[in-house]
Design a protein around this motif. Structure first.
Motif, PDB file in Angstrom:
ATOM      1  N   TYR A  30       0.838  -1.194   0.000  1.00 13.49           N
ATOM      2  CA  TYR A  30       0.000   0.000   0.000  1.00 13.49           C
ATOM      3  C   TYR A  30       0.872   1.241   0.000  1.00 13.49           C
ATOM      4  O   TYR A  30       2.032   1.199   0.401  1.00 13.49           O
ATOM      5  CB  TYR A  30      -0.881   0.050   1.254  1.00 13.49           C
ATOM      6  N   GLY A  32       0.616   5.036   1.690  1.00 12.19           N
ATOM      7  CA  GLY A  32      -0.136   5.792   2.678  1.00 12.19           C
ATOM      8  C   GLY A  32      -0.038   7.279   2.424  1.00 12.19           C
ATOM      9  O   GLY A  32       0.545   7.720   1.430  1.00 12.19           O
ATOM     10  N   ASP A  33      -0.607   8.048   3.314  1.00  8.92           N
ATOM     11  CA  ASP A  33      -0.501   9.504   3.236  1.00  8.92           C
ATOM     12  C   ASP A  33       0.862   9.986   3.711  1.00  8.92           C
ATOM     13  O   ASP A  33       1.349  11.019   3.270  1.00  8.92           O
ATOM     14  CB  ASP A  33      -1.593  10.166   4.085  1.00  8.92           C
ATOM     15  N   TYR A  81      -2.685   2.662  20.037  1.00  9.38           N
ATOM     16  CA  TYR A  81      -3.348   1.772  19.073  1.00  9.38           C
ATOM     17  C   TYR A  81      -3.497   0.380  19.663  1.00  9.38           C
ATOM     18  O   TYR A  81      -2.502  -0.309  19.884  1.00  9.38           O
ATOM     19  CB  TYR A  81      -2.541   1.706  17.773  1.00  9.38           C
ATOM     20  N   ARG A 116      -6.299  -3.514   6.250  1.00 10.62           N
ATOM     21  CA  ARG A 116      -6.556  -2.075   6.113  1.00 10.62           C
ATOM     22  C   ARG A 116      -6.353  -1.340   7.432  1.00 10.62           C
ATOM     23  O   ARG A 116      -5.839  -0.223   7.454  1.00 10.62           O
ATOM     24  CB  ARG A 116      -7.964  -1.853   5.573  1.00 10.62           C
ATOM     25  N   ARG A 117      -6.769  -1.961   8.519  1.00  9.88           N
ATOM     26  CA  ARG A 117      -6.567  -1.332   9.825  1.00  9.88           C
ATOM     27  C   ARG A 117      -5.079  -1.192  10.114  1.00  9.88           C
ATOM     28  O   ARG A 117      -4.618  -0.147  10.571  1.00  9.88           O
ATOM     29  CB  ARG A 117      -7.252  -2.149  10.910  1.00  9.88           C
ATOM     30  N   VAL A 119      -2.622  -0.999   7.958  1.00  9.82           N
ATOM     31  CA  VAL A 119      -2.068   0.022   7.061  1.00  9.82           C
ATOM     32  C   VAL A 119      -2.347   1.409   7.615  1.00  9.82           C
ATOM     33  O   VAL A 119      -1.450   2.269   7.670  1.00  9.82           O
ATOM     34  CB  VAL A 119      -2.647  -0.130   5.632  1.00  9.82           C
ATOM     35  N   GLY A 120      -3.574   1.664   8.042  1.00  8.37           N
ATOM     36  CA  GLY A 120      -3.931   2.976   8.574  1.00  8.37           C
ATOM     37  C   GLY A 120      -3.147   3.323   9.824  1.00  8.37           C
ATOM     38  O   GLY A 120      -2.645   4.447   9.972  1.00  8.37           O
ATOM     39  N   ILE A 121      -3.022   2.368  10.723  1.00 10.45           N
ATOM     40  CA  ILE A 121      -2.273   2.600  11.956  1.00 10.45           C
ATOM     41  C   ILE A 121      -0.799   2.816  11.647  1.00 10.45           C
ATOM     42  O   ILE A 121      -0.167   3.740  12.169  1.00 10.45           O
ATOM     43  CB  ILE A 121      -2.477   1.434  12.938  1.00 10.45           C
ATOM     44  N   ASP A 123       0.549   3.907   8.920  1.00  6.33           N
ATOM     45  CA  ASP A 123       0.716   5.201   8.250  1.00  6.33           C
ATOM     46  C   ASP A 123       0.682   6.337   9.270  1.00  6.33           C
ATOM     47  O   ASP A 123       1.491   7.262   9.200  1.00  6.33           O
ATOM     48  CB  ASP A 123      -0.357   5.386   7.182  1.00  6.33           C
ATOM     49  N   ASP A 124      -0.217   6.275  10.235  1.00  7.16           N
ATOM     50  CA  ASP A 124      -0.262   7.288  11.299  1.00  7.16           C
ATOM     51  C   ASP A 124       0.989   7.242  12.169  1.00  7.16           C
ATOM     52  O   ASP A 124       1.508   8.283  12.582  1.00  7.16           O
ATOM     53  CB  ASP A 124      -1.490   7.081  12.195  1.00  7.16           C
TER      54      ASP A 124
END
Length: 135
Positions: A30, A32-33, A81, A116-117, A119-121, A123-124
């Motif tokens: 992925y 991320g931002d 998290y 997905r969870r 990846v989001g964590i 990335d943060d």
């Protein structure tokens, strides 16, 4: 039918690209931002049990001189998290892990949601980890 094949069918249905590594492992990449390279290793139990492990080593190695700072950062992230664990592995890399028991009928969507969870964590969490790296 294996949990891995159920997961891969769900990925195909959602258009998620993956690399099928071996009988039990898949890698999904992925962007991320905050970082471009997030590789999630999805590892299914080799005995056919409904167990799946997710691992990410995308951050890479740590400076041994900053080990305490990285550990403190991992501890802080672990209190923020609850779905994943951050730690320094035996090779000195920042690792992110999640383990789950999945259901026969919903293994595909369940594992996609876990990926997905993570990846989001991740990335943060990349920003505080980078602060340690460049400090």
């Amino acid at each position: 039918m294996s949990y891995k094949s159920t997961f891969l069918r769900a990925c195909d249905a959602e258009g998620i690209r993956y690399r099928d590594i071996d009988d039990n492992r898949v890698i999904i990449s992925y962007r991320g931002d905050n970082t471009n390279d997030i590789d999630i290793h999805v590892i299914f139990d080799s005995d056919g049990d409904p167990l799946v492990a997710l691992r990410c080593w995308s951050f890479g190695g740590t400076d041994p001189a900053k080990r305490l700072e990285y550990l403190e950062c991992c501890n802080s992230l672990n209190t923020t998290y609850r779905w994943v664990k951050f730690y320094i592995d035996k090779d000195g890399d920042i690792a992110v892990s999640d383990d789950a028991v999945v259901d026969d009928d919903s293994a595909g969507p369940e594992v996609i949601q876990l990926v997905r969870r993570m990846v989001g964590i991740y990335d943060d969490a990349f920003i505080p980890l980078m602060r340690v790296k460049v400090s």
